[in-house]
Design a protein around this motif. Sequence first.
Motif, PDB file in Angstrom:
ATOM      1  N   GLU A  82     -86.230 -17.846 -36.178  1.00 32.38           N
ATOM      2  CA  GLU A  82     -85.830 -16.435 -36.193  1.00 32.38           C
ATOM      3  C   GLU A  82     -86.508 -15.663 -37.331  1.00 32.38           C
ATOM      4  N   GLY A  83     -87.361 -16.329 -38.063  1.00 31.93           N
ATOM      5  CA  GLY A  83     -87.934 -15.738 -39.262  1.00 31.93           C
ATOM      6  C   GLY A  83     -89.118 -14.833 -39.021  1.00 31.93           C
ATOM      7  N   ASP A  84     -90.019 -14.835 -40.003  1.00 33.15           N
ATOM      8  CA  ASP A  84     -91.151 -13.913 -39.982  1.00 33.15           C
ATOM      9  C   ASP A  84     -92.050 -14.127 -38.769  1.00 33.15           C
ATOM     10  N   HIS A  85     -92.192 -15.373 -38.333  1.00 32.89           N
ATOM     11  CA  HIS A  85     -92.987 -15.692 -37.152  1.00 32.89           C
ATOM     12  C   HIS A  85     -92.145 -16.553 -36.214  1.00 32.89           C
ATOM     13  N   PRO A  86     -92.278 -16.364 -34.918  1.00 30.04           N
ATOM     14  CA  PRO A  86     -91.586 -17.280 -33.996  1.00 30.04           C
ATOM     15  C   PRO A  86     -92.136 -18.690 -34.162  1.00 30.04           C
ATOM     16  N   SER A  87     -91.290 -19.680 -33.922  1.00 30.78           N
ATOM     17  CA  SER A  87     -91.676 -21.061 -34.183  1.00 30.78           C
ATOM     18  C   SER A  87     -92.909 -21.488 -33.403  1.00 30.78           C
ATOM     19  N   TRP A  88     -93.044 -20.955 -32.158  1.00 25.82           N
ATOM     20  CA  TRP A  88     -94.179 -21.376 -31.342  1.00 25.82           C
ATOM     21  C   TRP A  88     -95.501 -20.844 -31.868  1.00 25.82           C
ATOM     22  N   PHE A  89     -95.445 -19.847 -32.787  1.00 21.58           N
ATOM     23  CA  PHE A  89     -96.675 -19.264 -33.313  1.00 21.58           C
ATOM     24  C   PHE A  89     -97.156 -19.966 -34.580  1.00 21.58           C
ATOM     25  N   VAL A  90     -96.254 -20.682 -35.247  1.00 18.81           N
ATOM     26  CA  VAL A  90     -96.601 -21.312 -36.529  1.00 18.81           C
ATOM     27  C   VAL A  90     -97.745 -22.318 -36.409  1.00 18.81           C
ATOM     28  N   PRO A  91     -97.762 -23.194 -35.388  1.00 22.85           N
ATOM     29  CA  PRO A  91     -98.908 -24.116 -35.284  1.00 22.85           C
ATOM     30  C   PRO A  91    -100.241 -23.385 -35.176  1.00 22.85           C
ATOM     31  N   TYR A  92    -100.237 -22.243 -34.474  1.00 25.49           N
ATOM     32  CA  TYR A  92    -101.477 -21.465 -34.397  1.00 25.49           C
ATOM     33  C   TYR A  92    -101.889 -20.972 -35.781  1.00 25.49           C
ATOM     34  N   LEU A  93    -100.940 -20.451 -36.547  1.00 26.21           N
ATOM     35  CA  LEU A  93    -101.253 -19.950 -37.883  1.00 26.21           C
ATOM     36  C   LEU A  93    -101.877 -21.020 -38.758  1.00 26.21           C
ATOM     37  N   ASN A  94    -101.353 -22.247 -38.646  1.00 26.38           N
ATOM     38  CA  ASN A  94    -101.908 -23.347 -39.438  1.00 26.38           C
ATOM     39  C   ASN A  94    -103.387 -23.540 -39.144  1.00 26.38           C
ATOM     40  N   LEU A  95    -103.760 -23.403 -37.872  1.00 26.84           N
ATOM     41  CA  LEU A  95    -105.154 -23.589 -37.481  1.00 26.84           C
ATOM     42  C   LEU A  95    -106.001 -22.357 -37.798  1.00 26.84           C
ATOM     43  N   GLU A  96    -105.425 -21.176 -37.656  1.00 32.65           N
ATOM     44  CA  GLU A  96    -106.176 -19.947 -37.915  1.00 32.65           C
ATOM     45  C   GLU A  96    -106.712 -19.933 -39.341  1.00 32.65           C
ATOM     46  N   ARG A  97    -105.913 -20.422 -40.284  1.00 33.39           N
ATOM     47  CA  ARG A  97    -106.324 -20.420 -41.698  1.00 33.39           C
ATOM     48  C   ARG A  97    -107.471 -21.387 -41.969  1.00 33.39           C
ATOM     49  N   LYS A  98    -107.668 -22.359 -41.076  1.00 38.96           N
ATOM     50  CA  LYS A  98    -108.703 -23.372 -41.275  1.00 38.96           C
ATOM     51  C   LYS A  98    -109.955 -23.106 -40.452  1.00 38.96           C
ATOM     52  N   ALA A  99    -109.897 -22.158 -39.540  1.00 39.01           N
ATOM     53  CA  ALA A  99    -111.000 -21.928 -38.606  1.00 39.01           C
ATOM     54  C   ALA A  99    -112.216 -21.339 -39.314  1.00 39.01           C
ATOM     55  N   SER A 100    -113.386 -21.750 -38.870  1.00 41.13           N
ATOM     56  CA  SER A 100    -114.623 -21.147 -39.374  1.00 41.13           C
ATOM     57  C   SER A 100    -115.018 -19.952 -38.518  1.00 41.13           C
ATOM     58  N   ARG A 101    -114.548 -19.940 -37.259  1.00 37.51           N
ATOM     59  CA  ARG A 101    -114.795 -18.816 -36.352  1.00 37.51           C
ATOM     60  C   ARG A 101    -113.538 -18.532 -35.543  1.00 37.51           C
ATOM     61  N   ILE A 102    -113.192 -17.251 -35.461  1.00 37.64           N
ATOM     62  CA  ILE A 102    -112.065 -16.814 -34.646  1.00 37.64           C
ATOM     63  C   ILE A 102    -112.601 -15.834 -33.614  1.00 37.64           C
ATOM     64  N   LEU A 103    -112.476 -16.185 -32.344  1.00 39.83           N
ATOM     65  CA  LEU A 103    -112.944 -15.345 -31.248  1.00 39.83           C
ATOM     66  C   LEU A 103    -111.720 -14.833 -30.494  1.00 39.83           C
ATOM     67  N   ALA A 104    -111.398 -13.560 -30.644  1.00 40.85           N
ATOM     68  CA  ALA A 104    -110.166 -13.015 -30.077  1.00 40.85           C
ATOM     69  C   ALA A 104    -110.471 -11.964 -29.017  1.00 40.85           C
ATOM     70  N   TYR A 105    -109.716 -12.017 -27.922  1.00 39.48           N
ATOM     71  CA  TYR A 105    -109.823 -11.021 -26.858  1.00 39.48           C
ATOM     72  C   TYR A 105    -108.434 -10.454 -26.599  1.00 39.48           C
ATOM     73  N   SER A 106    -108.299  -9.131 -26.703  1.00 42.07           N
ATOM     74  CA  SER A 106    -107.012  -8.465 -26.474  1.00 42.07           C
ATOM     75  C   SER A 106    -107.132  -7.478 -25.332  1.00 42.07           C
ATOM     76  N   THR A 107    -106.046  -7.369 -24.561  1.00 43.63           N
ATOM     77  CA  THR A 107    -106.090  -6.545 -23.351  1.00 43.63           C
ATOM     78  C   THR A 107    -105.285  -5.261 -23.420  1.00 43.63           C
ATOM     79  N   ASN A 108    -104.213  -5.221 -24.217  1.00 43.73           N
ATOM     80  CA  ASN A 108    -103.413  -3.986 -24.252  1.00 43.73           C
ATOM     81  C   ASN A 108    -102.946  -3.573 -25.642  1.00 43.73           C
ATOM     82  N   LEU A 109    -102.940  -4.500 -26.605  1.00 44.34           N
ATOM     83  CA  LEU A 109    -102.589  -4.180 -27.980  1.00 44.34           C
ATOM     84  C   LEU A 109    -103.683  -4.684 -28.916  1.00 44.34           C
TER      85      LEU A 109
END
Length: 272
Positions: A82-109
């Motif tokens: 219930e905190g700052d990030h939903p639990s299902w998003f935390v594993p992604y955050l762990n990897l995002e901080r370690k990535a050398s490249r982030i390729l993001a595609y957004s469709t509405n936001l």
Amino acid sequence: MDETTSPEHLNPLQRFGLDVKRVRLGRKLTQKQLGKATGYSDAYVSMVESGKVMASAKFASGCDLAFGTNGLFAGMLRRIDEGDHPSWFVPYLNLERKASRILAYSTNLVTGIVQTDDYARAVFRTSNPRATAEGIEDKVAARLRRRAVFDLDTLLWVILHEACLRTVVGGAEVMAGQLDYLLTVAASPDVELQVMPFSAGVPATSTLPFTVLRFPESPTVLYTETRVGGRMHDSAQTVDAAVDDYDLLRAHALSPDRSLALITTLLKEYRA
């Protein structure tokens, strides 16, 4: 994870895991013994303690029974959820901080990592109508902390569908601030920004947002998100297909220069 690491530098999963380890050692239990008491393997206990996986509700409750902590760890797990990030998003955050490249595609936001505080605040207020003002501000602060990747040697490539720029979030003033920030971010040598225009028709590939994370020494990972949560994909076939999709999206999107020109035009419209 170094047990001497300062807690404020740990993410929620790492803090949870460190607390499990400290209490386990205080109770003089091995990982194998805790695993047996909770119904999990010692390898699972190790993964939880190192912050590599999100503990299950069953494991947290099992820890409380094994440690005699009267619901402490179950409560901690709920607060993460219930905190700052939903639990299902935390594993992604762990990897995002370690990535050398982030390729993001957004469709509405506008993708979260390049959102302004006002834009993020408006998004969170809409998606969390029952949250307190303090809760919203905590979520905004957590989102802005993701900008730390800009201080690393991380290449960020963002493709925004034109709908992201024309969907009014928080009003014209908020949108003007968001587009102005996109222009600032795009000036960085470590950021590439493209816009997929309406004139391109149906997207060449996916109509859903997704992110590809690449690492110096680890396999590439795909992250997808739906209304009910996010999911990490690491199968070679799925990831390769996503990388191909991203290449097609880059080919069909406006060039970086034309993308910035469109953003500049829309920025003037919002300010008017």
